[in-house]
Write an enzyme that holds these catalytic residues in place. Structure first.
Site, mmCIF file in Angstrom:
data_model
loop_
_atom_site.group_PDB
_atom_site.id
_atom_site.type_symbol
_atom_site.label_atom_id
_atom_site.label_comp_id
_atom_site.label_asym_id
_atom_site.label_seq_id
_atom_site.Cartn_x
_atom_site.Cartn_y
_atom_site.Cartn_z
ATOM 1 N N ASP A 160 -41.258 -111.689 -30.076
ATOM 2 C CA ASP A 160 -42.492 -112.118 -30.275
ATOM 3 C C ASP A 160 -42.606 -113.173 -28.936
ATOM 4 O OD1 ASP A 160 -42.787 -110.784 -32.534
ATOM 5 O OD2 ASP A 160 -42.854 -112.467 -33.783
ATOM 6 N N ASP A 165 -38.803 -110.667 -39.110
ATOM 7 C CA ASP A 165 -39.993 -110.733 -38.610
ATOM 8 C C ASP A 165 -39.899 -109.918 -37.237
ATOM 9 O OD1 ASP A 165 -42.831 -111.482 -38.050
ATOM 10 O OD2 ASP A 165 -42.421 -113.741 -38.234
ATOM 11 N N ARG A 192 -47.222 -103.136 -34.182
ATOM 12 C CA ARG A 192 -47.108 -104.287 -32.871
ATOM 13 C C ARG A 192 -46.474 -103.547 -31.963
ATOM 14 N NH1 ARG A 192 -46.046 -109.875 -36.497
ATOM 15 N NH2 ARG A 192 -47.610 -109.747 -37.943
#
Length: 354
Positions: free
Chosen positions: A194, A190, A247
């Site tokens: 983050d 992932d 992202r």
């Protein structure tokens, strides 16, 4: 003549779609090598910005390969709210196993933890407050990641992350004052970095992401506005998004988010502003990026985005809309044309002297 280290060219500029040219001050700041008084010298030559890049670690001369030294004070949001120093002057502890690393980074006591060799692990290792986690030469974390949950004052530098099975670095639950600097991320599951759930005052600088799809998420859900509004303030500068997919970052709710002097190469998209976020994107180089900047993304409603001074090479058309809140800190801005050279030379693990 005593040699001087270039520290910065201070400037201020309005942030809005009709800002026009930036208004630079004419004060060049330098300090004698080895200490002493800072010297203020007048200069109106804006090309001085191509001579050196002020970083959260030290100064990198574009094209140089010499190692550089760690320095505690970051640039950007991590410099606010009292600043970010991690473990400060605590005596360093070197770890070589997952169990030793997990133990050393737990709790809230100040600690400087040096990672040596390759540490293989799975899941997420919890990082407590007041920690500096610094990789020795070649240090790698393979298979797992680091999670900060309500942690404060954390520095993560000079580590290579690969093959993580969740996130490489997860910052959540109102963690504050975090510096993620000079790390390399590749081939994980992932996010590389983050940041979510009302975390705040964070700088992500001089990192390299390659061989990986999801780079840096800022705000995890369209439904989390009540917690995230007024938070999630992050600076992203001098990162190398090297063929990573998306992202870089994808932003929800935060305003202002500051994205400057990053180098993007062969990406699906660069920066996305959604859910009423406000993002200032300036003096980056977008090289073969399908969609450099987006206002709204997928099912998320639009945010605002101001883009200026960026260089687009073989890339799509950038989107921009609205205005962004002002940036409260001083910073030096490198010309977009110099970004590729300085970032490819200086970003990632192994580029600072641990």
């Amino acid at each position: 003549m005593t040699p001087h280290r270039f520290i910065g060219l201070l400037f201020s500029a309005p942030f809005g779609p009709d800002s026009g040219s930036q208004s630079f001050s004419d004060i060049l700041i330098s300090r004698p090598q080895g200490g002493g008084e800072m010297i203020l010298r007048s200069s109106r030559i804006l090309s001085v910005l191509t001579l050196a890049v002020v970083t959260s670690a030290t100064v990198v001369t574009p094209g140089a390969n010499a190692e550089i030294s760690l320095q505690a004070a970051p640039i950007g949001w991590a410099s606010q709210n009292g600043g970010t120093s991690g473990g400060g002057g605590a005596p360093p502890v070197t770890v070589t196993s997952a169990s030793a690393l997990s133990s050393a980074i737990s709790g809230t006591g100040a600690a400087v933890v040096r990672v040596s060799g390759t540490i293989s692990c799975s899941g997420m290792l919890k990082v407590g407050s007041n920690k500096s986690i610094i990789g020795n030469s070649g240090a790698t974390i393979a298979g797992c990641g680091l999670t900060l949950s309500a942690s404060k004052n954390v520095v993560i530098q000079n580590l290579s992350f690969r093959g993580w099975n969740d996130d490489a670095i997860n910052v959540e639950k109102a963690s504050t004052n975090v510096l993620v600097d000079h790390n390399t991320f590749t081939n994980g599951y992932d996010g590389a970095v983050d940041i979510k759930r009302a975390s705040d005052f964070i700088t992500v600088s001089w990192n390299r992401v390659h061989g990986h799809g999801k780079s840096m998420l800022l705000g995890h859900s369209d439904d989390n506005g009540s917690q995230d509004r007024g938070k999630l303030r992050v600076t992203y500068h001098h990162n190398y998004f090297d063929g990573s997919g998306t992202r870089h970052p994808r932003v929800r709710f935060a305003n202002p988010v500051h994205v400057f002097n990053n180098y993007y190469r062969d990406n699906e998209y660069g920066v996305a502003s959604t859910c009423n976020a406000g993002v200032l994107v300036e003096n980056n180089h977008f090289d073969n990026v399908d969609e450099p900047t987006l206002v709204g993304y997928a099912d998320s409603p639009a945010g605002t985005l101001v883009q200026r001074g960026n260089l687009f090479t073989g890339s799509g058309s950038p989107e921009a809309s609205g205005s962004v809140a002002g940036i409260p800190y001083s910073y030096s801005l490198e010309s977009a044309s110099a970004v590729k050279g300085s970032v490819t030379a200086g970003a990632g693990a192994g580029k600072i002297q641990p």
